[in-house]
Design a protein around this motif. Structure first.
Motif, PDB file in Angstrom:
ATOM      1  N   HIS B 178       0.830  -1.199   0.000  1.00  0.00           N
ATOM      2  CA  HIS B 178       0.000   0.000   0.000  1.00  0.00           C
ATOM      3  C   HIS B 178       0.870   1.256   0.000  1.00  0.00           C
ATOM      4  CE1 HIS B 178      -3.774  -1.979   0.082  1.00  0.00           C
ATOM      5  NE2 HIS B 178      -3.461  -2.691   1.139  1.00  0.00           N
ATOM      6  N   ALA B 179       1.943   1.236   0.800  1.00  0.00           N
ATOM      7  CA  ALA B 179       2.830   2.391   0.829  1.00  0.00           C
ATOM      8  C   ALA B 179       3.488   2.587  -0.530  1.00  0.00           C
ATOM      9  CB  ALA B 179       3.891   2.207   1.915  1.00  0.00           C
ATOM     10  N   ALA B 180       3.944   1.492  -1.129  1.00  0.00           N
ATOM     11  CA  ALA B 180       4.594   1.604  -2.432  1.00  0.00           C
ATOM     12  C   ALA B 180       3.614   2.154  -3.462  1.00  0.00           C
ATOM     13  CB  ALA B 180       5.121   0.234  -2.868  1.00  0.00           C
ATOM     14  N   HIS B 181       2.393   1.686  -3.376  1.00  0.00           N
ATOM     15  CA  HIS B 181       1.360   2.168  -4.301  1.00  0.00           C
ATOM     16  C   HIS B 181       1.121   3.658  -4.083  1.00  0.00           C
ATOM     17  CE1 HIS B 181      -2.301   2.193  -6.678  1.00  0.00           C
ATOM     18  NE2 HIS B 181      -2.952   2.709  -5.648  1.00  0.00           N
ATOM     19  N   ALA B 182       1.078   4.044  -2.805  1.00  0.00           N
ATOM     20  CA  ALA B 182       0.748   5.428  -2.480  1.00  0.00           C
ATOM     21  C   ALA B 182       1.789   6.404  -3.019  1.00  0.00           C
ATOM     22  CB  ALA B 182       0.608   5.596  -0.966  1.00  0.00           C
ATOM     23  N   ILE B 183       3.066   5.963  -3.059  1.00  0.00           N
ATOM     24  CA  ILE B 183       4.061   6.895  -3.578  1.00  0.00           C
ATOM     25  C   ILE B 183       4.246   6.707  -5.083  1.00  0.00           C
ATOM     26  CG2 ILE B 183       5.316   7.251  -1.420  1.00  0.00           C
ATOM     27  CD1 ILE B 183       7.369   5.247  -2.391  1.00  0.00           C
ATOM     28  N   GLY B 184       3.332   5.961  -5.693  1.00  0.00           N
ATOM     29  CA  GLY B 184       3.278   5.982  -7.151  1.00  0.00           C
ATOM     30  C   GLY B 184       3.938   4.821  -7.870  1.00  0.00           C
ATOM     31  N   HIS B 185       4.329   3.775  -7.149  1.00  0.00           N
ATOM     32  CA  HIS B 185       4.916   2.631  -7.840  1.00  0.00           C
ATOM     33  C   HIS B 185       3.828   1.689  -8.311  1.00  0.00           C
ATOM     34  CE1 HIS B 185       8.884   3.891  -6.932  1.00  0.00           C
ATOM     35  NE2 HIS B 185       8.671   3.900  -5.628  1.00  0.00           N
ATOM     36  N   ASN B 186       4.088   1.055  -9.425  1.00  0.00           N
ATOM     37  CA  ASN B 186       3.115   0.131  -9.985  1.00  0.00           C
ATOM     38  C   ASN B 186       3.330  -1.258  -9.385  1.00  0.00           C
ATOM     39  OD1 ASN B 186       1.451  -1.459 -11.528  1.00  0.00           O
ATOM     40  ND2 ASN B 186       1.867  -0.336 -13.419  1.00  0.00           N
ATOM     41  N   VAL B 187       2.616  -1.514  -8.292  1.00  0.00           N
ATOM     42  CA  VAL B 187       2.813  -2.752  -7.526  1.00  0.00           C
ATOM     43  C   VAL B 187       2.612  -3.978  -8.408  1.00  0.00           C
ATOM     44  CG1 VAL B 187       1.892  -4.139  -5.641  1.00  0.00           C
ATOM     45  CG2 VAL B 187       2.155  -1.679  -5.349  1.00  0.00           C
ATOM     46  N   VAL B 188       1.519  -3.961  -9.164  1.00  0.00           N
ATOM     47  CA  VAL B 188       1.181  -5.152  -9.948  1.00  0.00           C
ATOM     48  C   VAL B 188       2.244  -5.415 -11.011  1.00  0.00           C
ATOM     49  CG1 VAL B 188      -0.540  -6.154 -11.481  1.00  0.00           C
ATOM     50  CG2 VAL B 188      -1.266  -4.905  -9.447  1.00  0.00           C
ATOM     51  N   LEU B 189       2.709  -4.347 -11.657  1.00  0.00           N
ATOM     52  CA  LEU B 189       3.716  -4.532 -12.706  1.00  0.00           C
ATOM     53  C   LEU B 189       5.006  -5.104 -12.118  1.00  0.00           C
ATOM     54  CD1 LEU B 189       4.592  -4.098 -15.667  1.00  0.00           C
ATOM     55  CD2 LEU B 189       5.514  -1.888 -14.929  1.00  0.00           C
ATOM     56  N   VAL B 190       5.443  -4.528 -10.997  1.00  0.00           N
ATOM     57  CA  VAL B 190       6.676  -5.021 -10.359  1.00  0.00           C
ATOM     58  C   VAL B 190       6.537  -6.505 -10.035  1.00  0.00           C
ATOM     59  CG1 VAL B 190       8.070  -4.878  -8.259  1.00  0.00           C
ATOM     60  CG2 VAL B 190       7.359  -2.791  -9.418  1.00  0.00           C
ATOM     61  N   ARG B 191       5.377  -6.878  -9.497  1.00  0.00           N
ATOM     62  CA  ARG B 191       5.194  -8.276  -9.111  1.00  0.00           C
ATOM     63  C   ARG B 191       5.114  -9.184 -10.337  1.00  0.00           C
ATOM     64  NH1 ARG B 191       1.334  -7.701  -3.756  1.00  0.00           N
ATOM     65  NH2 ARG B 191       3.069  -7.103  -2.413  1.00  0.00           N
ATOM     66  N   TYR B 192       4.470  -8.707 -11.397  1.00  0.00           N
ATOM     67  CA  TYR B 192       4.434  -9.492 -12.637  1.00  0.00           C
ATOM     68  C   TYR B 192       5.858  -9.809 -13.091  1.00  0.00           C
ATOM     69  CZ  TYR B 192      -0.240 -10.162 -14.643  1.00  0.00           C
ATOM     70  OH  TYR B 192      -1.490 -10.635 -14.912  1.00  0.00           O
ATOM     71  N   LEU B 193       6.698  -8.768 -13.128  1.00  0.00           N
ATOM     72  CA  LEU B 193       8.065  -8.966 -13.609  1.00  0.00           C
ATOM     73  C   LEU B 193       8.820  -9.928 -12.699  1.00  0.00           C
ATOM     74  CD1 LEU B 193       8.923  -5.313 -14.679  1.00  0.00           C
ATOM     75  CD2 LEU B 193       8.329  -7.255 -16.138  1.00  0.00           C
ATOM     76  N   ALA B 194       8.640  -9.767 -11.375  1.00  0.00           N
ATOM     77  CA  ALA B 194       9.336 -10.654 -10.437  1.00  0.00           C
ATOM     78  C   ALA B 194       8.897 -12.097 -10.641  1.00  0.00           C
ATOM     79  CB  ALA B 194       9.061 -10.210  -9.001  1.00  0.00           C
ATOM     80  N   VAL B 195       7.584 -12.314 -10.779  1.00  0.00           N
ATOM     81  CA  VAL B 195       7.079 -13.675 -10.940  1.00  0.00           C
ATOM     82  C   VAL B 195       7.590 -14.283 -12.241  1.00  0.00           C
ATOM     83  CG1 VAL B 195       4.989 -15.028 -11.309  1.00  0.00           C
ATOM     84  CG2 VAL B 195       5.053 -13.334  -9.489  1.00  0.00           C
ATOM     85  N   LEU B 196       7.634 -13.477 -13.302  1.00  0.00           N
ATOM     86  CA  LEU B 196       8.133 -13.988 -14.583  1.00  0.00           C
ATOM     87  C   LEU B 196       9.610 -14.360 -14.475  1.00  0.00           C
ATOM     88  CD1 LEU B 196       6.375 -11.705 -17.194  1.00  0.00           C
ATOM     89  CD2 LEU B 196       5.963 -14.113 -16.715  1.00  0.00           C
ATOM     90  N   PHE B 197      10.382 -13.523 -13.779  1.00  0.00           N
ATOM     91  CA  PHE B 197      11.794 -13.842 -13.574  1.00  0.00           C
ATOM     92  C   PHE B 197      11.921 -15.167 -12.820  1.00  0.00           C
ATOM     93  CE2 PHE B 197      15.524 -13.682 -10.759  1.00  0.00           C
ATOM     94  CZ  PHE B 197      16.523 -13.609 -11.706  1.00  0.00           C
ATOM     95  N   GLY B 198      11.106 -15.311 -11.769  1.00  0.00           N
ATOM     96  CA  GLY B 198      11.132 -16.560 -11.005  1.00  0.00           C
ATOM     97  C   GLY B 198      10.814 -17.756 -11.881  1.00  0.00           C
ATOM     98  N   GLY B 199       9.852 -17.585 -12.783  1.00  0.00           N
ATOM     99  CA  GLY B 199       9.490 -18.675 -13.693  1.00  0.00           C
ATOM    100  C   GLY B 199      10.640 -19.044 -14.610  1.00  0.00           C
ATOM    101  N   ALA B 200      11.307 -18.018 -15.155  1.00  0.00           N
ATOM    102  CA  ALA B 200      12.421 -18.288 -16.059  1.00  0.00           C
ATOM    103  C   ALA B 200      13.527 -19.037 -15.331  1.00  0.00           C
ATOM    104  CB  ALA B 200      12.954 -16.976 -16.629  1.00  0.00           C
TER     105      ALA B 200
END
Lengths: 347, 310
Positions: B178-200
């Motif tokens: 929530h804090a990350a979202h509040a200061i303008g970071h795209n939480v979902v995008l960051v997590r998508y990229l992390a999960v994809l990296f984990g998959g690779a």
């Protein structure tokens, strides 16, 4: 809606299964027929379905109560294994036992074993705040290795040609059959009893109310004086005990001895059962039979079509995917609108 | 003396091979968990990587393409997970388990025609000069490219998480979405990229099994390594360097157990195999009980669903 999404998920799973097997070059309708319909063609098949549903329902009922309280016990497989070991020990140590008290004692020991194994995550969670998802999962592997060590070592049947199996349990340590000519045993009734008892607990008892409040709003529960630690203990002991019962029912019922593999992953599949059954005991009774069919169907296509048994996993996985995806319709209202102006993002 | 040294070197070599798939999967999952997502589907992603990498290597005759196919397969699986948990807000534990079941089943189906098929193992890449050093040369500098890559990934992930701005954003997302979202970071995008990296990473870890460790495909060939890797992340208390040490320790236990079995100490082997799991539980307890050392703890938002209020 609560009932629509599982039906929708089932339909989507079947449809995707059709497409998938078509794409892989199998006759999709034949696969589906052998998977879902052929196993239930006779009385024996229907009884087998109930035999396989029994451990799934027993585990899932307990897990569902925990999930409702936001306690994520995913180690039912380990609790099931320890339950089978704790109860089975009696038959291993007294292979000539004939007392009518033997079977009840084994069942109780099985429940106690599962409870003891679940008590570890409960203690670590309430005392140290250790995540129960991780601890219960780790302990599952410890339990399965313990089983392997015992059947390969001290518990191996001395007259068993060196197979890693215990002695066959004596009749006094075997669950009575319900229908002659099948493997349907008393455990199926125990599963139904567990469903009814769980329904009563959740719908009519203070305990069930506390479970729901803690799950939905921990802060409200705390304010009302409910103890999250107490509920964590209780739901873990309950789910562990039921999983232990499932384990001892398996070894005193269809298996009749302790083998290196007691369960083809019932404890994990039970998590799907719990979700498919909407965390409701009666729903779980139905869902348990649906998932049992996936095991039965997997065995059938292995025999008739030569497909790997893993195909059951494909169906189980897809079913859960679709169910979880459809749940978004239940939990949230989807609104189609232009996205609100988002704050500028730093690069 | 030299014979003894050779035996030691051989055992250490097998430990390195046993540790590499664990290391790939663990380093990927570490990034995923640091972003606040718990993906229990490691085993499924590894198996899909193993089978797709194997098939691609057999069909194209190129090991490099095989490894790439494995990474792609792992990412495809991870994408399913990410879509369900991040876009449709499904429960991460249930989705991860479903991913494992699905991956185990689908990989055995896909690999049906390839069981027992031979494939050439990944070529060894000897580092010039260094590989000539007695004892340490063959031990450390004569491996296939994936072994070097696994260690490089540890260094890269450690640097990324600890020393770069995107890495800090990723950790912030994992600690308080929530804090990350509040200061303008795209939480979902960051997590998508992390999960994809984990998959690779999981996919490549699987490919190491089917293309190098035992160059063949067998149903369910990961044999629980995905779960060990999951334990490894906790054991490492979410630090890449410790994951490296842990992977070699867990790999060492696997190998020791094989040797113990060879020597006839059959019973001891299962108890020895329990050690990684028990030690992991112990580590988890130790890092959970100390409220003041938050640096060691699990990411605060691990496994939580992110649904922005607005």
């Amino acid at each position: 809606m609560v009932l629509v999404t599982p039906a929708l998920a089932l339909a989507l799973t079947l449809l995707t299964g059709l497409l998938l097997f078509g794409a892989m070059g199998y006759a999709p309708l034949a696969v589906l027929f052998h998977f879902f319909i052929a196993p239930l063609a006779d009385l024996y098949g229907v009884a087998e379905l109930m035999v396989k549903a029994t451990p799934l329902v027993l585990c899932a009922v307990g897990l569902a109560i925990g999930f409702r309280a936001n306690v994520w016990n995913i180690g039912a497989e380990g609790q099931l294994t320890v339950g089978a070991l704790a109860g089975g020990a009696l038959a291993v140590w007294f292979p000539d036992g004939a007392s009518p008290l033997m079977l009840p004692a084994m069942l109780l020991l099985g429940i106690a074993g599962g409870m003891a194994w679940a008590a570890v995550p409960a203690f670590l969670k309430t005392r140290f705040g250790a995540n129960e998802i991780l601890t219960s999962l780790m302990l599952t592997y410890v339990a399965v290795l313990l089983l392997s060590a015992l059947v390969h070592g001290p518990w191996r049947d001395p007259g068993g040609y060196n197979f890693p199996e215990t002695v066959l349990f004596p009749p006094a340590a075997t669950l009575p059959l319900l229908v002659d000519g099948t493997r349907l045993h008393l455990g199926a009734l125990l599963a139904v009893a567990a469903v009814i008892a769980a329904w009563f607990l959740l719908a009519r008892a203070v305990f069930g109310f506390e479970v729901k409040v803690i799950g939905l709003s921990p802060a409200a529960a705390d304010y009302a004086g409910m103890s999250a630690a107490r509920i964590t203990w209780l739901v873990l002991l309950l789910s562990g005990g039921l999983a232990g019962l499932a384990g001892i029912v398996e070894v005193t019922g269809p298996i009749g001895q302790i083998q290196p593999t007691i369960s083809p992953g019932y404890g994990f599949t039970a998590i799907i059962v719990a979700f498919l059954g909407r965390l409701h005991p009666l729903g779980i009774l139905v869902a348990g039979h649906i998932l049992a069919l996936s095991y039965l169907g997997g065995e059938t296509v292995q025999v008739t079509l030569g497909l790997p048994q893993g195909i059951a996993g494909v169906f189980q996985g897809m079913l859960l995917f679709f169910l979880l995806a459809c749940d978004v319709l239940l939990k949230y209202r989807i609104r189609f609108s232009a996205p609100a102006a988002s704050p500028s993002k730093p690069a | 003396m030299t014979a003894g040294l050779d035996t030691v070197a051989l055992v250490l070599l097998t430990i390195i091979s046993a540790a590499t798939p664990l290391l790939f999967a663990a380093v990927g999952e570490l990034v995923v968990e640091k972003s606040g997502v718990l993906n229990l589907g490691l085993e499924g992603m590894m198996l899909m990587g193993a089978v797709c990498g194997f098939i691609a290597a057999v069909v194209t005759g190129s090991a490099a393409l095989g490894v790439m196919a494995a990474a792609a397969a792992g990412m495809a699986m991870a994408l399913v997970f990410a879509f369900l948990t991040l876009t449709l807000l499904a429960n991460q534990v249930a989705t991860g388990l479903a991913l494992t079941l699905f991956g185990v089943g689908l990989s055995s189906l896909l690999g049906l025609d390839y069981v027992g098929f031979p494939v050439e193992a990944l070529p060894k890449v000897a580092v010039p000069l260094l590989s000539q050093v007695p004892f340490f040369g063959p031990l450390l500098f004569n491996h296939d490219a994936l072994v070097y890559l696994s260690v490089a990934m540890v260094v890269a992930v450690g640097w990324f998480l600890g020393r770069t701005r995107p890495g800090m954003v990723l950790r912030a997302v994992g600690e308080s979405h929530h804090a990350a979202h509040a200061i303008g970071h795209n939480v979902v995008l960051v997590r998508y990229l992390a999960v994809l990296f984990g998959g690779a990473m999981a996919g490549i870890g699987g490919a190491f099994l089917s293309l190098s460790y035992t160059p063949m495909w067998a149903e369910n060939m990961t044999a629980g390594r995905g779960w060990i890797a999951l334990a490894l992340v906790v054991f490492a208390s979410w630090r890449p360097g410790r994951a490296l040490a842990g992977a070699y320790m867990f790999g060492g236990i696997t190998i020791l157990q094989l040797h113990a079995q060879g020597l006839g100490a059959d019973i001891a082997s299962q108890y020895m195999s329990m050690l990684p799991y028990l030690v992991t539980v112990l580590v988890l307890v130790l890092i959970s009980r100390d409220t003041y050392r938050a640096k060691l703890k699990a990411p605060a938002c691990l496994g939580r669903i992110f649904h922005p209020a607005a």
